[in-house]
Design a protein around this motif. Sequence first.
Motif, PDB file in Angstrom:
ATOM      1  N   ILE A  18       0.855  -1.199   0.000  1.00 52.38           N
ATOM      2  CA  ILE A  18       0.000   0.000   0.000  1.00 52.38           C
ATOM      3  C   ILE A  18       0.885   1.241   0.000  1.00 52.38           C
ATOM      4  O   ILE A  18       1.707   1.434   0.911  1.00 52.38           O
ATOM      5  CB  ILE A  18      -0.907   0.039   1.248  1.00 52.38           C
ATOM      6  N   VAL A  44       1.051   5.989   2.369  1.00 48.42           N
ATOM      7  CA  VAL A  44       0.112   5.837   3.484  1.00 48.42           C
ATOM      8  C   VAL A  44       0.241   7.014   4.454  1.00 48.42           C
ATOM      9  O   VAL A  44      -0.753   7.611   4.879  1.00 48.42           O
ATOM     10  CB  VAL A  44       0.364   4.498   4.222  1.00 48.42           C
ATOM     11  N   ASN A  86      -7.207   6.723   0.904  1.00 50.34           N
ATOM     12  CA  ASN A  86      -6.719   5.497   1.553  1.00 50.34           C
ATOM     13  C   ASN A  86      -7.661   4.980   2.625  1.00 50.34           C
ATOM     14  O   ASN A  86      -7.932   3.783   2.712  1.00 50.34           O
ATOM     15  CB  ASN A  86      -5.367   5.776   2.239  1.00 50.34           C
ATOM     16  N   ASP A 108      -2.404   1.590  -4.960  1.00 51.76           N
ATOM     17  CA  ASP A 108      -1.594   2.758  -5.313  1.00 51.76           C
ATOM     18  C   ASP A 108      -2.276   3.492  -6.467  1.00 51.76           C
ATOM     19  O   ASP A 108      -2.752   2.842  -7.394  1.00 51.76           O
ATOM     20  CB  ASP A 108      -0.188   2.312  -5.751  1.00 51.76           C
ATOM     21  N   TYR A 146       3.900  -1.106   3.603  1.00 50.12           N
ATOM     22  CA  TYR A 146       3.409   0.210   3.198  1.00 50.12           C
ATOM     23  C   TYR A 146       4.516   1.252   3.286  1.00 50.12           C
ATOM     24  O   TYR A 146       5.544   1.056   3.926  1.00 50.12           O
ATOM     25  CB  TYR A 146       2.189   0.616   4.026  1.00 50.12           C
TER      26      TYR A 146
END
Lengths: 74, 946
Positions: free
Chosen positions: B403, B537, B457, B432, B533
């Motif tokens: 992520i 993020v 997100n 993404d 991640y």
Amino acid sequence: MHHTARLIKMANDIGHFFNSDPDKEAAVDGVFDHLRKFWDPRMRKEIIQYYREGGSELSELVRQAVKRLELEQG
Amino acid sequence: MSKFEKDFGTPASPSDQLVTLEIDGFKATVPAGTSVMHAAASIGIEIPKLCATDSLEPFGSCRLCLVQVEGGRGYPASCTTPCADGMKITTQNAKLAEVRRGIMELYISDHPLDCLTCSSNGDCELQDMAGAVGLREVRYEPVKTHLNAEKDDSNPYFSFDPSKCIVCSRCVRACEETQGTFALTLDGRGFDSKVSPSQNQAFMDSECVSCGACVQACPTATLMEKSVIEHGQPEHAVVTTCAYCGVGCSFRAEMRGDQVIRMVPDKDGKANHGHSCVKGRFAFGYATHKDRITKPMIRKSIKDPWQEVSWEEAIDYAASELKRIQGSYGKDSVGGITSSRCTNEETYLVQKLIRAGFGNNNVDTCARVCHSPTGYGLKQTFGESSGTQNFDSVMHADVIMVIGANPTDGHPVFGSQMKKRLRQGARLIVADPREIDLVKTPHVKASHHLKLRPSTNVALINALGHVVVTEGLVDEAFVQERCDVVSFGKWKSFAAEERNSPEASEAITGVPAAEVRAAARLYAKARNGAIYYGLGVTEHSQGSTMVIGIANLAMATGNLGRIGVGVNPLRGQNNVQGSCDMGSFPHEFPGYRHVSDAATRQLFEQNWGVALESEPGLRIPNMFDAALDGSFKGLYVEGEDIAQSDPDIQHVHAALRAMECVIVQDLFLNETAKFAHVFLPGSSFLEKSGTFTNAERRISPVRQVMAPLGGYQDWQVTQLLANAMGYPMNYSHPSEIMDEIARLTPSFAGVSYEKIDQVGSVQWPCNDEAPEGTPTMHEQEFLRGKGRFMVTEYVQTQERTNRQFPLILTTGRILSQYNVGAQTRRTDNVAWHAEDRLEIHPHDAEDRGIKDGDWVGIKSRAGETVLRALITDRVQPGVVYTTFHFPESGANVITTDNSDWATNCPEYKVTAVQVAKVSQSSEWQRRYHDFTEEQLHLLDQASLHS
């Protein structure tokens, strides 16, 4: 952005996160605790001063938390 | 393969079962599956070999390693023959010698006989093998040879000379197995076989990413570092740790005297297992670049010329200015910023200086602008501000969710390890906005690319949580046993709400609901599901909320507390984890203990001998605001370039101008130093000792290989400043600083230089409970006890598109450049990336009449800059993307003051902009150019005065 305006936005952003807690007392605790743990005293002083002047742009949740800050700091 | 390490020929077997065999009459007991070649090497018997090396799977093509097996037929290759109980092996006899000599004769018949002038002389496996088999003559006179094959010098770091190639395929296999790029192939058959980068292209025109794995694998001088060609073979080596990304690769600095000849990845390195990337492997030349400033300088005003002075004068001036400011404006009017590029010991010392010497908690680090939400989010949910696994854990993951990270560019060595696991069959989910390389790369294809809109997100993670909760995918046993069930109940009710369903979220994220449902099922049902991640993020207004959301998802599915799972933040810089561990944040002492905690404060007060402040200090953006408000006037910055890396840099520049004393300790006159009054020369990672802690909590040694060009290591400079401030520090070696850290920090209690020297590196927590360190966190229980779920309401960012700013700009990084580029821009890495460009989708470009390569203005509410356009469908319509490696690009002129609610981590990933074709640079760029010219002129005057 003026410093106080930035602090108001930051405080309200914190309020947005804790506002999702269904327990509203816990939400106030969350905001209060966050301001207490992460904000430098001069930032807290400034937001308290803004609150004392009416604090119209603070969300209700944040107002309650800042009120507790004010009480704590006397 | 380097002469500084032993090569066992084939990889070690991971088996727990042992077998015993006899080799040349000697007994060897080895794990089942070990090759005969490896077993022989393990008891000191070197079987000749050319196509085998222990970083690659056995290939069995050169036939030099053949042996005789008692009772067996023929002469099998020892590299491809596994050991078996009772086996009896002969590695040397007359027949084997004859066959090997015959093979070598063939090899040498098509190889230049220029050993004395060859760059590999003294470190050539072909030369060694000729000696080993006793080759004395070459009887063949080939009609055709490859001796006139054309050399490829296109790569700035290594040369490819096919005239010396023996077509052993080690380079090709290294590119496949180790790096996973598949840029090299063997083209043609028989005599025409040759190594081909991509489609018979020059290396620089091929898909090669210049990781160096092929150079490392080459047994001859075919692929050779240009630095070795220029300077000769190294004569000694020192194991140290790379100073680039958060992977923290272990390297051997191979030296001639105090000159680094090459950096070679250390196969004993537990983070990198002998692999490297173009930065760590080759881009070390910045350390001795002509731009290094090695003499201290001072000036009253940034309009004044710099004045070179002695160390004593510079330190005294800096201390007197800080004291003057504190005398005039109060003790809280000064502070400091440390950097993830500093060692643990340096960072610890800076925060100690500020807390104990300055008397306040105004210390922060650049993790503020990258992973501070990780620190907050994981501390709140798990109880510790760190990732949960080691890198090797990925080799046990069945489903990998990436992520907001781009491992092949940002963390390339770990990216290669992840690709290896994906080639073995693990499934991949990528979340993404942009099509990162992992989405589709040779032999890897993401099962799901959740191409979400920037800033959404949290809506996506809530939708994934909704599927888990409503489709019965919760690991109830894990939750009941390991988590706080009251908090789980709140989160479960929240996640189950229809407004969080993938269908409802689709309008926000842009990701088809069916894709989200499928991805959630794939992750939740995996035997081992692992999340990795990055800054995609954290660098959002809801960065901390998203980290919490990831933790919620991992806890709900039971993907924590064992190998192969976990929540894994990929840290940007080499010591992000360490700088945070060391108490660089204004609210925490080392070990993430709040300054208001009386017992912790008392512990530090007793050890440091002064009363300490119980209130949190200013964070970096708060420092800037306070500077502009007039209450913050002095700043000590070690190793960080806030004037380039921080958002809304016109605001940052104004704050720096408002300060009365800015002290910069760095290698170069970086952007921040242009606003400085004191410049203290810093030392590169080659010039000092210390430790770095990588993204997997691994504390690795940084070992000095040359004297500091400025005369002092960075920790010594901080110590000088502390003493001048009247706070005594008397360390004689960084190991003493680590001893103090261990004494005061429970999770580091068992860490010492002695232990690191013994075991190579160690992952914290390392203490009496885990004396060898902790590869996997939270195995029995979370550090906070029960894992805590938190409700993660999606809140739309206030940075929104409108008619004036209809596109979203998101920023990132590229493989060849590093962060603000201060290091990599001063290397030949500019051959890959000489400027920042604006990626724009073909539709958006066409709407604006923009062609590839056109100059385009990018304007936000914060500012405007101009870059060249790169038209690509890697970005989705409505989204533009750029990197921030060059200061003149001004990427952070555009980014705004919007930040994460919990930590003030900037929202770099979301800026509303407009893009238009232009014909000249922006007004800011022109001002920047003039200011830089002025500052360089003032620097030149310093040199003239010296």
